[in-house]
Design an enzyme around this catalytic site. Structure first.
Site, PDB file in Angstrom:
ATOM      1  N   LEU A 137       0.830  -1.209   0.000  1.00 15.80           N
ATOM      2  CA  LEU A 137       0.000   0.000   0.000  1.00 15.80           C
ATOM      3  C   LEU A 137       0.865   1.260   0.000  1.00 15.80           C
ATOM      4  O   LEU A 137       0.693   2.155  -0.816  1.00 15.80           O
ATOM      5  CB  LEU A 137      -0.912   0.034   1.244  1.00 15.80           C
ATOM      6  CG  LEU A 137      -1.689  -1.231   1.621  1.00 15.80           C
ATOM      7  CD1 LEU A 137      -2.505  -0.991   2.877  1.00 15.80           C
ATOM      8  CD2 LEU A 137      -2.620  -1.645   0.506  1.00 15.80           C
ATOM      9  N   GLY A 143       2.207   7.314   2.981  1.00 18.36           N
ATOM     10  CA  GLY A 143       1.329   6.163   3.226  1.00 18.36           C
ATOM     11  C   GLY A 143      -0.032   6.574   3.752  1.00 18.36           C
ATOM     12  O   GLY A 143      -0.984   5.804   3.685  1.00 18.36           O
ATOM     13  N   GLU A 375      -1.323   0.620   9.588  1.00 19.51           N
ATOM     14  CA  GLU A 375      -2.795   0.676   9.680  1.00 19.51           C
ATOM     15  C   GLU A 375      -3.281   2.027  10.192  1.00 19.51           C
ATOM     16  O   GLU A 375      -4.256   2.115  10.937  1.00 19.51           O
ATOM     17  CB  GLU A 375      -3.336  -0.448  10.589  1.00 19.51           C
ATOM     18  CG  GLU A 375      -2.968  -1.836  10.145  1.00 19.51           C
ATOM     19  CD  GLU A 375      -3.713  -2.261   8.891  1.00 19.51           C
ATOM     20  OE1 GLU A 375      -4.670  -1.578   8.501  1.00 19.51           O
ATOM     21  OE2 GLU A 375      -3.316  -3.280   8.307  1.00 19.51           O
ATOM     22  N   GLU A 379      -2.064  10.315  14.238  1.00 15.04           N
ATOM     23  CA  GLU A 379      -2.660  11.583  13.775  1.00 15.04           C
ATOM     24  C   GLU A 379      -3.880  11.301  12.913  1.00 15.04           C
ATOM     25  O   GLU A 379      -4.920  11.953  13.051  1.00 15.04           O
ATOM     26  CB  GLU A 379      -1.626  12.405  12.961  1.00 15.04           C
ATOM     27  CG  GLU A 379      -0.498  13.004  13.790  1.00 15.04           C
ATOM     28  CD  GLU A 379       0.570  11.980  14.159  1.00 15.04           C
ATOM     29  OE1 GLU A 379       0.565  10.861  13.608  1.00 15.04           O
ATOM     30  OE2 GLU A 379       1.416  12.303  15.010  1.00 15.04           O
TER      31      GLU A 379
HETATM   32  C1  LIG Z   1       7.509  -1.629  10.789  1.00 11.09           C
HETATM   33  C2  LIG Z   1       6.620  -1.132   9.711  1.00 11.09           C
HETATM   34  C3  LIG Z   1       5.986  -2.065   8.894  1.00 11.09           C
HETATM   35  C4  LIG Z   1       5.186  -1.612   7.831  1.00 11.09           C
HETATM   36  N1  LIG Z   1       4.631  -2.536   6.991  1.00 11.09           N
HETATM   37  C5  LIG Z   1       3.926  -2.095   5.915  1.00 11.09           C
HETATM   38  C6  LIG Z   1       3.405  -3.040   4.957  1.00 11.09           C
HETATM   39  O1  LIG Z   1       3.561  -4.265   5.092  1.00 11.09           O
HETATM   40  N2  LIG Z   1       2.735  -2.569   3.880  1.00 11.09           N
HETATM   41  C7  LIG Z   1       2.538  -1.230   3.668  1.00 11.09           C
HETATM   42  O2  LIG Z   1       1.932  -0.875   2.666  1.00 11.09           O
HETATM   43  N3  LIG Z   1       3.029  -0.303   4.548  1.00 11.09           N
HETATM   44  C8  LIG Z   1       3.702  -0.710   5.662  1.00 11.09           C
HETATM   45  N4  LIG Z   1       4.203   0.205   6.563  1.00 11.09           N
HETATM   46  C9  LIG Z   1       4.063   1.625   6.268  1.00 11.09           C
HETATM   47  C10 LIG Z   1       3.037   2.353   7.123  1.00 11.09           C
HETATM   48  O3  LIG Z   1       1.743   1.921   6.779  1.00 11.09           O
HETATM   49  C11 LIG Z   1       3.255   3.852   6.877  1.00 11.09           C
HETATM   50  O4  LIG Z   1       4.461   4.210   7.535  1.00 11.09           O
HETATM   51  C12 LIG Z   1       2.109   4.687   7.371  1.00 11.09           C
HETATM   52  O5  LIG Z   1       0.960   4.487   6.586  1.00 11.09           O
HETATM   53  C13 LIG Z   1       2.446   6.197   7.328  1.00 11.09           C
HETATM   54  O6  LIG Z   1       2.906   6.589   6.083  1.00 11.09           O
HETATM   55  P1  LIG Z   1       4.301   7.407   5.965  1.00 11.09           P
HETATM   56  O7  LIG Z   1       5.318   6.715   6.798  1.00 11.09           O
HETATM   57  O8  LIG Z   1       4.568   7.604   4.527  1.00 11.09           O
HETATM   58  O9  LIG Z   1       3.985   8.796   6.662  1.00 11.09           O
HETATM   59  P2  LIG Z   1       3.254  10.054   5.993  1.00 11.09           P
HETATM   60  O10 LIG Z   1       1.965   9.643   5.425  1.00 11.09           O
HETATM   61  O11 LIG Z   1       4.226  10.763   5.129  1.00 11.09           O
HETATM   62  O12 LIG Z   1       3.003  10.940   7.293  1.00 11.09           O
HETATM   63  C14 LIG Z   1       4.069  11.640   7.969  1.00 11.09           C
HETATM   64  C15 LIG Z   1       3.489  12.300   9.223  1.00 11.09           C
HETATM   65  O13 LIG Z   1       2.449  13.234   8.844  1.00 11.09           O
HETATM   66  C16 LIG Z   1       1.261  12.907   9.545  1.00 11.09           C
HETATM   67  N5  LIG Z   1       0.093  13.211   8.722  1.00 11.09           N
HETATM   68  C17 LIG Z   1      -0.177  12.799   7.447  1.00 11.09           C
HETATM   69  N6  LIG Z   1      -1.380  13.241   7.063  1.00 11.09           N
HETATM   70  C18 LIG Z   1      -1.876  13.958   8.099  1.00 11.09           C
HETATM   71  C19 LIG Z   1      -3.096  14.690   8.328  1.00 11.09           C
HETATM   72  N7  LIG Z   1      -4.066  14.751   7.403  1.00 11.09           N
HETATM   73  N8  LIG Z   1      -3.275  15.298   9.525  1.00 11.09           N
HETATM   74  C20 LIG Z   1      -2.303  15.237  10.480  1.00 11.09           C
HETATM   75  N9  LIG Z   1      -1.139  14.575  10.329  1.00 11.09           N
HETATM   76  C21 LIG Z   1      -0.930  13.945   9.156  1.00 11.09           C
HETATM   77  C22 LIG Z   1       1.366  11.425   9.826  1.00 11.09           C
HETATM   78  O14 LIG Z   1       0.489  11.045  10.873  1.00 11.09           O
HETATM   79  C23 LIG Z   1       2.829  11.285  10.174  1.00 11.09           C
HETATM   80  O15 LIG Z   1       3.027  11.691  11.513  1.00 11.09           O
HETATM   81  C24 LIG Z   1       4.993  -0.212   7.636  1.00 11.09           C
HETATM   82  C25 LIG Z   1       5.594   0.702   8.486  1.00 11.09           C
HETATM   83  C26 LIG Z   1       6.401   0.268   9.514  1.00 11.09           C
HETATM   84  C27 LIG Z   1       7.060   1.286  10.400  1.00 11.09           C
END
Ligand SMILES: Cc1cc2nc3c(=O)[nH]c(=O)nc-3n(C[C@H](O)[C@H](O)[C@H](O)COP(=O)(O)OP(=O)(O)OC[C@H]3O[C@@H](n4cnc5c(N)ncnc54)[C@H](O)[C@@H]3O)c2cc1C
Length: 395
Positions: A137, A143, A375, A379
């Site tokens: 995803l 994400g 998941e 935030e």
């Molecule tokens: C150990 C681990 C395993 C994982 N496994 C998988 C997997 O198997 N498959 C998969 O697809 N993904 C996986 N992930 C990814 C995870 O789902 C994402 O890290 C998560 O969805 C957040 O996306 P991002 O890290 O790109 O942060 P971003 O989306 O870039 O967000 C960065 C920050 O901004 C904040 N933010 C974003 N939008 C808003 C808003 N509207 N209002 C306020 N704050 C906001 C977020 O909360 C976060 O604090 C994994 C992550 C980890 C750490």
């Protein structure tokens, strides 16, 4: 001391579980402590994916708790599934994650939205452990905002051509099924998002390392799709209908992650009470100091509050409520923050040993923190909960 603590809170934890559900808890706990826990630290040190531990799950039906018996699974009810995720996560993040991705994201989605052919092809293999699943995803650009997906699916004769990159993908190098979301029309935002069931061996897929500071035994990966042709029969649901598929999958995904967080929070609490009952300072057990007791009390409160929210969500799903996004956000937010805070408090109770290689509790901190992202971040869940409260969003 450890067993005294378990006995003190077991009545609450199991209060409204059925005799069958209690038996599942006992069986899985016993299995996890005997067969998995003794090997986890070694796998982490060796940065080795625990395939041999995962191979022990199918004999107890632990790989298919959300897969119907007709397809080789052990589905009984959603609360039981939560108890399984909780007990596995109490000893190992990775093993619990395998079960949660295969069942919540892949298995439940295929059971609900799949064609008969898709069910027959994937569900028995998932339940038997012949095929692990990965959810693809998250993208390098983000994400949280899934509607802004960059991975595209272009129409070709008889199917779709996928191009793009997914990051943080758990289990990818060992998976036999990728649950992938891509956009068939980026201008349509969420209405263009489509779910695909993809064979990881397909031409055009490359799986690269995605180095992490934690969970080195998980071997998280970056997955590149370079013009990967996926036949029409591997679209899950309708083209452009990926968001409804994802919505239901994420409810269940959030449920299983929240249950895993309860297991981690519980483990941190048990490690703290065990240590506080043995370690002495100033001629007495540290567990007799009020400031240590305050931490223990807060850990119990967090764990039980989170568990109550998780079990309620499980019961709602068992009662046939299709979408329970608000309740899923509540459970996921409270449980993931409980796991992180319990890890911090448990480390503090251990003093310097909390961050030594000798004790498990230090490892649990970053693992718990990681569950605040998967998941849906904290935030995102606060945003969703506030929007429901303000009437800006409806179930
Ligand atoms: C150990 C681990 C395993 C994982 N496994 C998988 C997997 O198997 N498959 C998969 O697809 N993904 C996986 N992930 C990814 C995870 O789902 C994402 O890290 C998560 O969805 C957040 O996306 P991002 O890290 O790109 O942060 P971003 O989306 O870039 O967000 C960065 C920050 O901004 C904040 N933010 C974003 N939008 C808003 C808003 N509207 N209002 C306020 N704050 C906001 C977020 O909360 C976060 O604090 C994994 C992550 C980890 C750490």
């Amino acid at each position: 001391m450890l067993s005294a603590m378990v006995a003190a809170t077991a009545r609450m934890a199991d209060f409204d579980l059925s005799p069958e559900q209690r038996l599942v808890r006992e069986t899985v706990r016993d299995f996890a402590e005997r067969e998995i826990l003794p090997h986890v630290e070694r796998c982490e040190r060796e940065e080795r994916y625990p395939l041999e531990l995962i191979a022990k799950l199918p004999a107890l039906g632990l790989l298919g708790p959300m897969i119907p018996a007709a397809y080789g699974g052990s589905f009984s009810d959603v609360v039981t599934y939560g108890v399984i995720c909780e007990e596995l996560a109490r000893v190992d993040w990775v093993v619990a994650s395998v079960v949660s991705v295969a069942n919540s994201l892949a298995g439940s989605s295929i059971s609900k939205h799949g064609t008969d052919a898709q069910k027959e092809r994937w569900l028995p293999a998932l339940a038997k452990g012949e095929c692990l699943a990965s959810a693809c995803l998250t993208e390098p650009g983000g994400g949280t905002d899934l509607a802004n997906m960059q991975t595209t699916a272009e129409r070709v004769d008889g199917g779709w051509k996928l191009s793009g990159t997914k990051v943080f993908i758990s289990h990818a190098a060992y998976a036999g099924l990728f649950f992938v979301v891509a956009s068939v029309d980026r201008a349509k935002r969420h209405k263009g998002v489509t779910a695909f069931l993809v064979d990881p061996a397909s031409e055009g897929i490359t799986i690269g390392a995605f180095p992490m500071r934690t969970l080195k035994r998980d071997n998280l990966a970056e997955v590149h799709f370079d013009g990967v042709v996926v036949p029409d029969e591997n679209v899950l649901g309708e083209p452009g209908g990926g968001f409804p598929v994802l919505g239901a999958a994420l409810d269940m995904g959030r449920y299983s992650v929240a249950a895993r967080c309860v297991g981690q929070a519980q483990r941190c609490l048990e490690l703290a009470t065990g240590y506080a009952g043995e370690r002495e300072a100033f001629g007495q057990k540290i567990g007799e100091f009020q400031m240590i007791q305050q931490k223990i009390a807060d850990m119990v409160v967090r764990t039980e509050s989170a568990r109550a929210l998780v079990y309620r969500l499980g019961r709602m799903k068992d009662a046939g409520i299709g979408r329970a996004s608000l309740e899923a956000s509540l459970a996921k937010l409270v449980a993931s923050e409980a796991a992180t805070q319990n890890a911090l408090d448990s480390i503090q109770v251990h003093g310097g040993y909390g961050v030594s290689g000798e004790y498990e509790v230090g490892r649990l901190l970053l693992e718990a923190k990681a569950l605040e992202f998967g998941e849906g971040t904290s935030e995102l869940h606060r945003k969703l909960i506030a929007e429901y409260a303000l009437g800006l969003r409806k179930q």
